[in-house]
Design an enzyme around this catalytic site. Structure first.
Site, short mmCIF file in Angstrom:
data_model
loop_
_atom_site.label_atom_id
_atom_site.label_comp_id
_atom_site.label_asym_id
_atom_site.label_seq_id
_atom_site.Cartn_x
_atom_site.Cartn_y
_atom_site.Cartn_z
N TYR A 141 -89.48 16.48 -8.55
CA TYR A 141 -90.11 16.84 -9.82
C TYR A 141 -91.54 16.29 -9.93
CZ TYR A 141 -86.40 19.41 -12.02
OH TYR A 141 -85.50 20.41 -12.34
N GLY A 256 -82.72 26.56 -11.65
CA GLY A 256 -83.10 26.22 -10.28
C GLY A 256 -82.30 25.07 -9.73
N ASP A 257 -81.99 24.09 -10.59
CA ASP A 257 -81.15 22.96 -10.17
C ASP A 257 -79.75 23.43 -9.83
OD1 ASP A 257 -83.08 20.77 -10.63
OD2 ASP A 257 -82.89 21.34 -12.72
N ARG A 258 -79.21 24.34 -10.65
CA ARG A 258 -77.87 24.86 -10.37
C ARG A 258 -77.86 25.64 -9.06
NH1 ARG A 258 -73.17 25.70 -13.33
NH2 ARG A 258 -71.57 26.32 -11.86
N ALA A 261 -78.20 23.02 -6.13
CA ALA A 261 -76.99 22.21 -5.99
C ALA A 261 -75.85 23.01 -5.37
CB ALA A 261 -76.57 21.65 -7.35
#
Length: 471
Positions: A141, A256-258, A261
């Site tokens: 980040y 985007g994190d999902r 991951a």
């Protein structure tokens, strides 16, 4: 592969402040925001770890934490979610992002924490953790953690599949990353691509350039509602569209994190990159459809979703029941979907206003049918069932019987195929349970001569016949 999924990256403290705007400030021409509630959650790499842990995975997070109230709150939230934190000391305050939201929209974001500060050295425990990881997700980040030389060296030496989710202000991925996952805007900034032509041509051109520069195995360019484009060693990119279009997008924060991951978990389980990206697109689409980050802590007072927008069996059942409709459920292994199954499902759907299929998991099928079953894994069986017009939702259960899921859903009608009656069963085994809440148990006509066991047996006999004929 054993070991935890390890997420490495900058964590933030996110706060959603929900309220209403109904008047203008008397001393300035600006709206007045009346706060109603506030919810804290981990942000940045913390959110990626939270989403991975929600997929029933063992997750460890390597992140920098400050010695302040924000850092303590982050640690508390992550521990409550089952994430094991391996902290690196962060000088200065915790970065905070505060979103003011009303009517399902973000009106303003307030950032706190100032310029990022370089973290201290990682501990020996962090370096050891990376050597035994099942897979590693770098969630950058842009606040400096991934520039730490000792940490970068440890990441470069790790043997687990490595996924790098980049930030334009962050450093390049370490060489050898299995996959990197920028969105189109990030990709253009990382490569300096002007974006000439269509979004697909930009993603393909710049994706291959980033792959070359970073010496990455593949680049998956996320494109929002259009899915993702996978740039790999092949000459043609793989375009992965979402499984369905989104009727309403409320909040894309964390999509985007999902994506990253899910892809990392799939690679850690041994999936090929293309398969991992397909799973990631589906997961990110479902996450956005469920409300995104705002949906993680949805207030009970908010309106229930419409039937078309219901994303879980529980939401569907609640909606139908609230509207005075009849909930119908049926269950089984549905290992090889055949005409007999379809006839049963179509007949069951006509008995009410929605049909929920309770599907035996792979482990449950093995316990019932033996070690050679199922032929098709539960994800494939669930997908086939969900694609049928007569099926409104699918729930996978792990027990030998559907009793637990039935007790949770409490359908008004429980249906089985007429083969139960044909075989002389005096009463279905779930009858007593369903009748406790006033539900009915029924059978529906069954097409004779259709069965999964029979299909498998016929296929084996035909295969043996062909082999003998060839000899």
């Amino acid at each position: 592969m054993s070991g935890p999924l390890v997420v490495v990256g900058d964590s933030l403290l996110d706060r959603d402040v929900t309220g209403a705007v109904g008047r203008i400030c008397p001393d300035a021409p600006v709206p007045v925001f009346d706060e109603r509630s506030a919810t804290d959650r981990p942000g940045g790499a913390g959110l990626a770890a939270l989403l991975a842990a929600a997929q029933d995975s063992e997750v460890a997070l390597v992140t920098a934490l400050a010695d302040d109230a924000g850092g303590a709150r982050l640690a508390e939230l992550l521990a409550a979610a089952g994430v094991e934190v391996y902290p690196m000391h962060l000088p200065g305050p915790t970065a905070e992002k505060i979103r003011l939201r009303a009517g399902g929209q973000t009106l303003l974001r307030l950032d706190r924490g100032g310029d990022p500060q370089p973290p201290r050295e990682p501990s020996e425990a962090v370096r050891e953790l990376l050597t035994r990881a099942r897979a590693i997700l770098v969630s950058d980040y842009g606040r400096g953690l991934l520039r730490q030389p000792t940490l970068r060296a440890a990441l470069a030496e790790a043997t687990a599949p490595l996924v790098w989710d980049p930030h334009p202000r962050g450093p390049a991925a370490v060489p050898g990353a299995r996959l990197t996952t920028p969105n189109v805007a990030e990709l253009r900034q990382l490569t300096g691509d002007a974006g000439a032509g269509s979004a697909l041509s930009t993603a393909t051109r710049a994706g291959h350039e980033l792959r070359r520069r970073w010496r990455a195995g593949a680049v998956a360019v996320t494109m929002g509602a259009e899915g993702a484009v996978l740039c790999h060693s092949g000459s043609a990119p793989l375009v992965v569209p979402p499984p369905s279009s989104l009727d309403r997008v409320e909040d894309t924060c964390g999509a985007g994190d999902r994506f990253a991951a899910t892809a990392t978990l799939a690679l850690g389980d041994g999936a090929p990159v293309a398969e991992a990206v397909g799973a990631a697109v589906a997961a990110a689409s479902a996450y956005v459809a469920a409300g995104g980050a705002a949906g993680l802590h949805r207030e009970a007072a908010e309106p229930r979703p419409t039937l078309a927008a219901a994303r879980t069996a529980e939401e569907l059942v609640a909606k139908v029941r609230a509207d005075g409709g009849t909930v119908v459920a049926t269950g089984g292994c549905f290992d090889i979907l055949h005409a007999g199954h379809v006839a049963t499902l179509q007949a069951a759907r006509r008995l009410g206003d929605c049909l929920v299929v309770c599907l035996n998991s792979d482990r449950s099928v093995r316990g019932l049918k033996g070690p050679e079953r199922p032929v098709n894994p539960q994800a494939d069986r669930a997908r086939l069932l969900a694609a049928l017009d007569c099926v409104d939702a699918v729930v996978v259960f792990d027990e030998p019987t559907p009793h637990q899921v039935l007790a949770r859903l409490r359908p008004a009608v429980w249906v089985k195929g007429g083969d139960y009656a044909r075989d002389g069963a005096a009463e279905l085994p779930e009858a007593d349970l369903v009748q406790r809440w006033g539900g009915k148990v029924v059978t529906v006509p069954y097409l004779a001569g259709r069965s999964t066991t029979g299909t498998i047996s016929a296929a084996r006999k035909r295969g043996l016949h062909l082999v003998k004929g060839a000899v």
